[in-house]
Design an enzyme around this catalytic site. Structure first.
Site, mmCIF file in Angstrom:
data_model
loop_
_atom_site.group_PDB
_atom_site.id
_atom_site.type_symbol
_atom_site.label_atom_id
_atom_site.label_comp_id
_atom_site.label_asym_id
_atom_site.label_seq_id
_atom_site.Cartn_x
_atom_site.Cartn_y
_atom_site.Cartn_z
ATOM 1 N N THR A 77 -8.720 12.822 -4.808
ATOM 2 C CA THR A 77 -8.545 12.800 -6.256
ATOM 3 C C THR A 77 -9.348 13.878 -6.971
ATOM 4 O O THR A 77 -8.895 14.438 -7.979
ATOM 5 C CB THR A 77 -8.938 11.411 -6.809
ATOM 6 O OG1 THR A 77 -8.094 10.419 -6.232
ATOM 7 C CG2 THR A 77 -8.818 11.355 -8.323
ATOM 8 N N ASP A 124 -4.190 13.406 1.071
ATOM 9 C CA ASP A 124 -4.658 12.135 0.548
ATOM 10 C C ASP A 124 -5.413 11.424 1.664
ATOM 11 O O ASP A 124 -5.063 11.539 2.843
ATOM 12 C CB ASP A 124 -3.458 11.297 0.097
ATOM 13 C CG ASP A 124 -3.881 10.037 -0.636
ATOM 14 O OD1 ASP A 124 -4.221 9.053 0.056
ATOM 15 O OD2 ASP A 124 -3.851 10.029 -1.866
ATOM 16 N N SER A 125 -6.422 10.678 1.300
ATOM 17 C CA SER A 125 -7.237 10.030 2.341
ATOM 18 C C SER A 125 -6.440 9.009 3.147
ATOM 19 O O SER A 125 -6.812 8.682 4.277
ATOM 20 C CB SER A 125 -8.466 9.364 1.719
ATOM 21 O OG SER A 125 -8.109 8.239 0.947
ATOM 22 N N THR A 156 -11.038 8.550 -1.813
ATOM 23 C CA THR A 156 -11.920 7.392 -1.683
ATOM 24 C C THR A 156 -11.346 6.252 -0.839
ATOM 25 O O THR A 156 -12.100 5.438 -0.316
ATOM 26 C CB THR A 156 -12.271 6.831 -3.071
ATOM 27 O OG1 THR A 156 -11.059 6.427 -3.735
ATOM 28 C CG2 THR A 156 -12.973 7.879 -3.914
ATOM 29 N N ASP A 157 -10.017 6.178 -0.708
ATOM 30 C CA ASP A 157 -9.421 4.984 -0.109
ATOM 31 C C ASP A 157 -9.860 4.749 1.329
ATOM 32 O O ASP A 157 -10.029 3.600 1.746
ATOM 33 C CB ASP A 157 -7.896 5.058 -0.191
ATOM 34 C CG ASP A 157 -7.378 4.822 -1.599
ATOM 35 O OD1 ASP A 157 -8.127 4.248 -2.411
ATOM 36 O OD2 ASP A 157 -6.237 5.219 -1.895
ATOM 37 N N GLN A 341 -14.586 -12.425 6.994
ATOM 38 C CA GLN A 341 -13.835 -12.096 5.786
ATOM 39 C C GLN A 341 -14.734 -12.033 4.555
ATOM 40 O O GLN A 341 -14.334 -11.504 3.519
ATOM 41 C CB GLN A 341 -12.732 -13.127 5.560
ATOM 42 C CG GLN A 341 -11.664 -13.153 6.636
ATOM 43 C CD GLN A 341 -10.598 -14.193 6.361
ATOM 44 O OE1 GLN A 341 -10.486 -14.710 5.260
ATOM 45 N NE2 GLN A 341 -9.797 -14.510 7.380
ATOM 46 N N CYS A 342 -15.931 -12.578 4.659
ATOM 47 C CA CYS A 342 -16.838 -12.600 3.519
ATOM 48 C C CYS A 342 -17.346 -11.190 3.208
ATOM 49 O O CYS A 342 -17.545 -10.374 4.105
ATOM 50 C CB CYS A 342 -18.027 -13.515 3.788
ATOM 51 S SG CYS A 342 -17.566 -15.247 4.029
#
Length: 394
Positions: A77, A124-125, A156-157, A341-342
């Protein structure tokens, strides 16, 4: 078995700008520097305050125009501009020119001499993977003895995945490598690009932090501890289970107790990353029959499964297909790693009956590693041609 290619840099000369031990605060030499402040703290709350460029705990370097920084610009970006339809698209040469103009604007500030290597195809990442990590690693290796620090600009992704991967690929790294990007393009009035870029350039040659980092907003984070946590904020990245290495405000707060020491071995780069990994998030309506099929037929294209389980590593107690899949995976040599998952916390084996059972059949707890770092570590280990048993033990 033969490991993948490992390349070493030549003997590195110690930077002439590094401040060696001598008389002063905590036995370290104190020299005059710019007015910006570094505040060093440790876990006991002890603080040392001194101008940027001085070192009371061996973390500072004097930044002069003789210091050299290499920026590897891969896309993302930061360097995009609106196209004819209004959609953001990369513009070759634009960001490189902006960086050159920015450095001329700050030519009297304590910043290094900056060179930019803009890649031929800005991506793009979301398109970045092991082949791009290899190119970045090779570029750092080939320029290692000529530059004092490195900044990688990307989208950033998947930045946390790339930072995690390079953390494993760059062994005995003795210099600072910082990943950064922006949420808003450089061309926009309220962009976060200039801030992230300037601080990354400064920190990469100012601090003696020999590892891969990620800088965003006001925090310098350990690369293999990061994840993108907010798609709509300038503070997009978090390090959920590890404190920041540095936090910026009116001064720079360095968490010295968490800094890595300088490596003793020669810098080496591991170029093979075998990313034959599948990540599955367990949900109450999970199709466990699909997991059984993966365990039976996934190999050889899939070598490991990262299961994002509940809480501290909990999974269904009475689902026979799930337990069958775990057993088949173990017998077939498919490595299964359990993450949580936390957002924070750790997978703690053997806290309940099921997690104890998972441990007995060889399910590997990732402890407090992120899924991003877990995938990177698996790719690194399989890239060394280790057996499933060796990977599980590592």
């Amino acid at each position: 078995s033969k490991a993948g290619p490992v390349v070493s840099a030549g003997d590195e000369k110690q930077s002439e700008n590094f401040i060696a031990p001598g008389p002063g605060v905590d036995g370290y030499k104190m020299q005059e520097g710019p007015n910006s402040l570094i505040v060093e703290t440790d876990e006991s709350g002890r603080s040392d305050v001194h101008p940027l460029g001085e070192a009371s705990a061996g973390i500072g370097k004097l930044v002069t125009k003789h210091s050299r920084l290499l920026i590897l610009y891969t896309g993302g970006t930061m360097g995009m501009k609106p196209d004819a339809s209004g959609a953001l698209a990369p513009v070759p040469g634009y960001l490189t020119q902006q960086i050159q103009d920015l450095m001329r604007l700050h030519e009297n500030d304590p910043l290094p001499t900056v060179e930019v290597k803009e890649y031929g195809t800005l991506i793009d990442s979301c398109d970045m993977g092991p082949e791009h990590w290899r190119i970045i690693a090779e570029d750092i290796l080939s320029n290692y003895n000529d530059f004092d620090g490195f900044v990688v600009i990307m989208g950033t992704d998947t930045m946390a995945y790339s930072a995690s991967a390079l953390s494993f690929m760059l062994e005995n790294l003795g210099k600072t490598v910082i990943f950064t990007g922006s949420q808003i393009p450089y061309c926009k009035t309220f962009s976060d690009a200039r801030r992230n870029l300037l601080f990354s350039i400064s920190l990469a040659t100012t601090l003696d932090i020999p590892e891969v980092c990620l800088f965003f907003d006001d925090k310098l984070l350990r690369g293999c501890r990061t994840r993108k946590a907010d798609s709509g904020s300038f503070s997009a990245f978090q390090s959920p289970n590890h404190p920041p290495l540095a936090t910026l405000g009116l001064s720079i707060n360095i968490n010295t107790s968490h800094l890595l020491p300088q490596p003793k071995g020669r810098f080496r780069v591991h170029l093979d990353m075998t990313a034959q990994v599948v990540v599955l998030k367990l949900v109450p309506q999970f199709d466990t029959a699909a997991l059984v099929r993966l365990a039976k037929h996934g190999l050889p294209t899939c070598k490991a499964v990262v299961l994002e389980l509940y809480g501290t590593g909990n999974a269904p107690h009475f689902n026979k297909e799930f337990l069958e899949a775990m057993d088949i995976a173990k017998k077939n040599g498919l490595v299964v790693v359990a993450t949580s998952q936390c957002a924070r916390g750790s997978v703690i084996p053997a806290t309940k009956a099921l997690t104890s059972w998972l441990d007995t059949i060889g399910i590997v707890p990732a402890h407090d590693m992120t899924s991003e770092a877990t995938c990177a570590k698996l790719a690194y280990l399989f890239g060394k041609n280790l057996t499933p048993q060796q990977v599980a033990a590592a």
